[in-house]
Design a protein around this motif. Structure first.
Motif, PDB file in Angstrom:
ATOM      1  N   THR A  39      40.832  30.263  52.861  1.00  0.00           N
ATOM      2  CA  THR A  39      39.628  30.707  53.550  1.00  0.00           C
ATOM      3  C   THR A  39      38.427  30.808  52.620  1.00  0.00           C
ATOM      4  OG1 THR A  39      40.249  33.027  53.216  1.00  0.00           O
ATOM      5  CG2 THR A  39      40.941  31.987  55.274  1.00  0.00           C
ATOM      6  N   MET A  40      38.539  30.238  51.416  1.00  0.00           N
ATOM      7  CA  MET A  40      37.416  30.264  50.474  1.00  0.00           C
ATOM      8  C   MET A  40      36.523  29.057  50.704  1.00  0.00           C
ATOM      9  SD  MET A  40      37.559  30.580  46.310  1.00  0.00           S
ATOM     10  CE  MET A  40      38.039  32.318  46.393  1.00  0.00           C
ATOM     11  N   ASP A  41      35.209  29.250  50.601  1.00  0.00           N
ATOM     12  CA  ASP A  41      34.278  28.129  50.710  1.00  0.00           C
ATOM     13  C   ASP A  41      34.567  27.120  49.600  1.00  0.00           C
ATOM     14  OD1 ASP A  41      32.586  29.050  52.888  1.00  0.00           O
ATOM     15  OD2 ASP A  41      31.894  30.594  51.515  1.00  0.00           O
ATOM     16  N   ALA A  42      34.465  25.833  49.927  1.00  0.00           N
ATOM     17  CA  ALA A  42      34.757  24.796  48.936  1.00  0.00           C
ATOM     18  C   ALA A  42      33.976  23.532  49.259  1.00  0.00           C
ATOM     19  CB  ALA A  42      36.251  24.490  48.894  1.00  0.00           C
ATOM     20  N   VAL A  43      33.541  22.846  48.196  1.00  0.00           N
ATOM     21  CA  VAL A  43      32.857  21.555  48.329  1.00  0.00           C
ATOM     22  C   VAL A  43      33.530  20.592  47.362  1.00  0.00           C
ATOM     23  CG1 VAL A  43      30.684  20.304  48.158  1.00  0.00           C
ATOM     24  CG2 VAL A  43      30.674  22.708  48.859  1.00  0.00           C
ATOM     25  N   CYS A  44      33.948  19.442  47.843  1.00  0.00           N
ATOM     26  CA  CYS A  44      34.608  18.483  46.959  1.00  0.00           C
ATOM     27  C   CYS A  44      34.371  17.060  47.452  1.00  0.00           C
ATOM     28  CB  CYS A  44      36.108  18.765  46.860  1.00  0.00           C
ATOM     29  SG  CYS A  44      36.981  18.662  48.426  1.00  0.00           S
ATOM     30  N   SER A  45      34.649  16.112  46.565  1.00  0.00           N
ATOM     31  CA  SER A  45      34.590  14.697  46.931  1.00  0.00           C
ATOM     32  C   SER A  45      35.807  14.338  47.768  1.00  0.00           C
ATOM     33  CB  SER A  45      34.571  13.825  45.666  1.00  0.00           C
ATOM     34  OG  SER A  45      33.480  14.139  44.840  1.00  0.00           O
ATOM     35  N   ASP A  46      35.631  13.415  48.681  1.00  0.00           N
ATOM     36  CA  ASP A  46      36.742  12.901  49.479  1.00  0.00           C
ATOM     37  C   ASP A  46      37.392  11.764  48.696  1.00  0.00           C
ATOM     38  OD1 ASP A  46      38.476  11.765  51.296  1.00  0.00           O
ATOM     39  OD2 ASP A  46      37.085  11.891  52.994  1.00  0.00           O
ATOM     40  N   HIS A  47      38.363  12.108  47.852  1.00  0.00           N
ATOM     41  CA  HIS A  47      38.974  11.094  46.991  1.00  0.00           C
ATOM     42  C   HIS A  47      39.847  10.123  47.783  1.00  0.00           C
ATOM     43  CE1 HIS A  47      37.305  12.955  43.509  1.00  0.00           C
ATOM     44  NE2 HIS A  47      37.880  14.108  43.759  1.00  0.00           N
ATOM     45  N   GLY A  48      40.358  10.557  48.927  1.00  0.00           N
ATOM     46  CA  GLY A  48      41.080   9.621  49.778  1.00  0.00           C
ATOM     47  C   GLY A  48      40.183   8.482  50.227  1.00  0.00           C
ATOM     48  N   TYR A  49      38.949   8.820  50.586  1.00  0.00           N
ATOM     49  CA  TYR A  49      37.975   7.797  50.971  1.00  0.00           C
ATOM     50  C   TYR A  49      37.619   6.923  49.771  1.00  0.00           C
ATOM     51  CZ  TYR A  49      33.590   5.774  52.679  1.00  0.00           C
ATOM     52  OH  TYR A  49      32.588   4.902  53.039  1.00  0.00           O
ATOM     53  N   GLY A  50      37.491   7.544  48.598  1.00  0.00           N
ATOM     54  CA  GLY A  50      37.176   6.775  47.402  1.00  0.00           C
ATOM     55  C   GLY A  50      38.244   5.750  47.080  1.00  0.00           C
ATOM     56  N   VAL A  51      39.511   6.155  47.181  1.00  0.00           N
ATOM     57  CA  VAL A  51      40.607   5.215  46.931  1.00  0.00           C
ATOM     58  C   VAL A  51      40.609   4.120  47.992  1.00  0.00           C
ATOM     59  CG1 VAL A  51      43.122   4.982  46.901  1.00  0.00           C
ATOM     60  CG2 VAL A  51      42.024   6.877  45.681  1.00  0.00           C
ATOM     61  N   ARG A  52      40.331   4.481  49.233  1.00  0.00           N
ATOM     62  CA  ARG A  52      40.278   3.478  50.294  1.00  0.00           C
ATOM     63  C   ARG A  52      39.175   2.449  50.009  1.00  0.00           C
ATOM     64  NH1 ARG A  52      42.911   0.543  53.409  1.00  0.00           N
ATOM     65  NH2 ARG A  52      44.073   2.318  54.246  1.00  0.00           N
ATOM     66  N   LEU A  53      38.016   2.895  49.501  1.00  0.00           N
ATOM     67  CA  LEU A  53      36.959   1.961  49.131  1.00  0.00           C
ATOM     68  C   LEU A  53      37.462   0.953  48.102  1.00  0.00           C
ATOM     69  CD1 LEU A  53      33.775   4.234  48.721  1.00  0.00           C
ATOM     70  CD2 LEU A  53      34.206   2.566  50.525  1.00  0.00           C
ATOM     71  N   GLY A 109      23.214  40.563  57.363  1.00  0.00           N
ATOM     72  CA  GLY A 109      24.302  41.165  58.127  1.00  0.00           C
ATOM     73  C   GLY A 109      24.907  40.236  59.150  1.00  0.00           C
ATOM     74  N   THR A 110      24.758  38.927  58.929  1.00  0.00           N
ATOM     75  CA  THR A 110      25.289  37.923  59.857  1.00  0.00           C
ATOM     76  C   THR A 110      26.707  37.531  59.465  1.00  0.00           C
ATOM     77  OG1 THR A 110      23.052  37.029  60.139  1.00  0.00           O
ATOM     78  CG2 THR A 110      24.884  35.633  60.854  1.00  0.00           C
ATOM     79  N   PRO A 111      27.652  37.487  60.423  1.00  0.00           N
ATOM     80  CA  PRO A 111      29.026  37.073  60.091  1.00  0.00           C
ATOM     81  C   PRO A 111      29.047  35.669  59.485  1.00  0.00           C
ATOM     82  CG  PRO A 111      28.929  38.035  62.283  1.00  0.00           C
ATOM     83  CD  PRO A 111      27.506  37.863  61.838  1.00  0.00           C
ATOM     84  N   TRP A 112      29.961  35.437  58.555  1.00  0.00           N
ATOM     85  CA  TRP A 112      30.060  34.146  57.860  1.00  0.00           C
ATOM     86  C   TRP A 112      31.426  33.529  58.094  1.00  0.00           C
ATOM     87  CZ3 TRP A 112      26.895  30.808  55.554  1.00  0.00           C
ATOM     88  CH2 TRP A 112      27.457  29.814  54.745  1.00  0.00           C
ATOM     89  N   SER A 113      31.441  32.299  58.571  1.00  0.00           N
ATOM     90  CA  SER A 113      32.685  31.547  58.698  1.00  0.00           C
ATOM     91  C   SER A 113      32.801  30.612  57.510  1.00  0.00           C
ATOM     92  CB  SER A 113      32.690  30.724  59.997  1.00  0.00           C
ATOM     93  OG  SER A 113      32.627  31.576  61.124  1.00  0.00           O
ATOM     94  N   PRO A 114      33.898  30.683  56.745  1.00  0.00           N
ATOM     95  CA  PRO A 114      34.035  29.841  55.540  1.00  0.00           C
ATOM     96  C   PRO A 114      33.878  28.361  55.867  1.00  0.00           C
ATOM     97  CG  PRO A 114      35.703  31.543  55.560  1.00  0.00           C
ATOM     98  CD  PRO A 114      35.029  31.606  56.891  1.00  0.00           C
ATOM     99  N   ARG A 115      33.266  27.645  54.941  1.00  0.00           N
ATOM    100  CA  ARG A 115      33.015  26.218  55.102  1.00  0.00           C
ATOM    101  C   ARG A 115      33.873  25.403  54.147  1.00  0.00           C
ATOM    102  NH1 ARG A 115      29.550  29.536  58.008  1.00  0.00           N
ATOM    103  NH2 ARG A 115      27.631  28.491  58.645  1.00  0.00           N
ATOM    104  N   ARG A 116      34.258  24.219  54.596  1.00  0.00           N
ATOM    105  CA  ARG A 116      34.922  23.238  53.767  1.00  0.00           C
ATOM    106  C   ARG A 116      34.125  21.942  53.882  1.00  0.00           C
ATOM    107  NH1 ARG A 116      40.165  23.645  53.034  1.00  0.00           N
ATOM    108  NH2 ARG A 116      39.631  25.838  52.985  1.00  0.00           N
ATOM    109  N   VAL A 117      33.480  21.519  52.804  1.00  0.00           N
ATOM    110  CA  VAL A 117      32.594  20.350  52.850  1.00  0.00           C
ATOM    111  C   VAL A 117      33.171  19.254  51.970  1.00  0.00           C
ATOM    112  CG1 VAL A 117      30.265  19.488  52.464  1.00  0.00           C
ATOM    113  CG2 VAL A 117      30.602  21.866  53.192  1.00  0.00           C
ATOM    114  N   GLU A 118      33.253  18.048  52.503  1.00  0.00           N
ATOM    115  CA  GLU A 118      33.672  16.882  51.722  1.00  0.00           C
ATOM    116  C   GLU A 118      32.509  15.892  51.654  1.00  0.00           C
ATOM    117  OE1 GLU A 118      38.463  16.483  52.085  1.00  0.00           O
ATOM    118  OE2 GLU A 118      37.256  15.367  53.527  1.00  0.00           O
ATOM    119  N   VAL A 119      32.236  15.407  50.450  1.00  0.00           N
ATOM    120  CA  VAL A 119      31.157  14.452  50.241  1.00  0.00           C
ATOM    121  C   VAL A 119      31.786  13.110  49.872  1.00  0.00           C
ATOM    122  CG1 VAL A 119      28.942  14.081  49.113  1.00  0.00           C
ATOM    123  CG2 VAL A 119      29.833  16.401  49.330  1.00  0.00           C
ATOM    124  N   LEU A 120      31.295  12.037  50.467  1.00  0.00           N
ATOM    125  CA  LEU A 120      31.941  10.734  50.308  1.00  0.00           C
ATOM    126  C   LEU A 120      31.503  10.021  49.028  1.00  0.00           C
ATOM    127  CD1 LEU A 120      31.770   9.297  53.939  1.00  0.00           C
ATOM    128  CD2 LEU A 120      33.547  10.718  52.885  1.00  0.00           C
TER     129      LEU A 120
END
Length: 369
Positions: free
Chosen positions: A175-189, A343-354
């Motif tokens: 449930t922690m926010d995270a940003v990472c590269s989509d390495h599966g997409y990179g290998v597919r390229l 004071g706004t509720p926060w929903s954790p984000r998972r971001v993948e960059v291609l």
């Protein structure tokens, strides 16, 4: 292995841009070279107009504007923790730092030494510094090291964003926010590019001593085995000591400089995906010494694109969006702190960059059998 001059100077620039000003002695220690070598590099980079020389230091051309104190009700300080001597994550750090400062946030940078568990004591001191948030890219050389850090990192009491690290589904960091590269997409390229050139037998020579390396290995197995156009594939370590877990499969005979050429011939392979860049440049050199011409006999794609373009044969490479990962992570932190202040509720984000594919001179159509 001695680091290429171009890569060393690129790392100097990345450090200077990330920190504003760096002592020459500190750069020499981090790069594990002499002060004289760094001083010479700084002089060349200054002559090229890429940084400024100071008294015993190197300075960025665009000094960081750091407010002495954040404005009342402002976003405050954010701690940025990255491992030392890590060219890939230096670019992530630069992207994060640039975005944080553009948002008016003060950056507190911590460089974690190359020892297991180095990040924990640094993170535990962060509350004393008054930082409201944490951006972190743990080194995690082995899966066991990654697993050992899950518990304490999940208990950090500051908003935290993982950079270029993917939380394990169902694990403590899920449930922690995270940003990472989509390495599966990179290998597919990479595989699509090679198959599109007519290559049907592909070898992966990759590291396994970082989360990125492990993701690349796993993705290659999935992509190659699921693609009916790939007739044969194999995955081996790219360098001795490149597997901190010791479970990446049988090691090649690294005492034989022609081990990759022998493997290609044995499998009838006409293409190789190599991770990371420095290993790729070394392996291309060894292929040439063993009589395998790149790209005439074997097309090569590197993965990381940190120094792939600097080889005698510029290497086609998958380029993960390193600086973009840092920028998006910083913006995610900015938005979360703003939500917290409101004071706004926060929903954790998972971001993948291609990632993207940079086509250069090391790939061409498959040779005729």
């Amino acid at each position: 292995m001695r680091e290429p001059v171009g890569e060393r100077r690129r790392r100097i620039l990345a450090a200077v841009r990330a920190r504003g000003e760096v002592r020459v002695a500190d750069l020499a220690s981090e790069l594990e070279v002499s002060v004289v070598t760094v001083r010479r590099d700084v002089e060349v980079l200054a002559q090229e107009g890429r940084l400024r020389r100071g008294h015993g230091s190197a300075r960025s051309l665009v000094p960081a504007e750091r407010p002495s104190a954040p404005p009342p009700g402002g976003p405050g300080a954010v701690a940025l923790v990255v491992p030392e001597r890590h060219a890939y994550l230096n670019e992530v750090m630069y992207g994060a730092r640039t975005a944080l400062e553009a948002a008016g946030m003060r950056v507190v940078l911590h460089i974690a030494p190359q020892v297991e568990g180095a990040e924990r004591p640094i993170v535990e001191r962060i509350p004393q510094e008054g930082a409201r948030g944490l951006l972190i890219a743990p080194r995690w050389r082995s899966a066991a090291e990654e697993e050992a850090d899950q518990g304490w990192l999940a208990r950090v009491e500051r908003p935290t964003v993982l950079m270029e690290r993917r939380p394990r589904p169902g694990g403590p960091l899920h449930t922690m926010d995270a940003v990472c590269s989509d390495h599966g997409y990179g290998v597919r390229l990479a595989v699509d590019h090679l198959v599109g050139l007519g290559h049907r037998r592909i070898v992966l020579a990759a590291r396994a001593d970082s989360p990125t390396a492990r993701a690349v290995r796993a993705a290659f197995g999935e992509v190659a085995s699921a693609d009916p156009r790939v007739e044969d594939w194999a995955a081996v370590l790219s360098a001795e000591g490149a597997d901190a877990d010791g479970d990446a499969g049988p090691e090649p005979d690294f005492d034989d400089p022609g081990w990759l050429a022998a493997l290609l011939r044995r499998r009838g392979a006409t293409a190789a995906l190599l991770h990371g860049d420095v290993d790729a440049l070394m392996l291309v050199q060894r292929l040439a010494e063993a009589g395998v011409r790149v790209p005439e006999d074997c097309s090569v794609v590197a993965y990381d694109d940190v120094v792939a373009a600097l080889g005698a044969i510029p290497l086609t490479a998958v380029a993960p969006p390193k600086a973009e990962v840092g920028r998006v992570a910083a913006e995610l932190m900015r938005d979360r702190l703003a939500a917290e202040a409101a004071g706004t509720p926060w929903s954790p984000r998972r971001v993948e960059v291609l990632p993207r594919l940079e086509v250069r001179e090391s790939t061409r159509g498959a040779p005729t059998p």
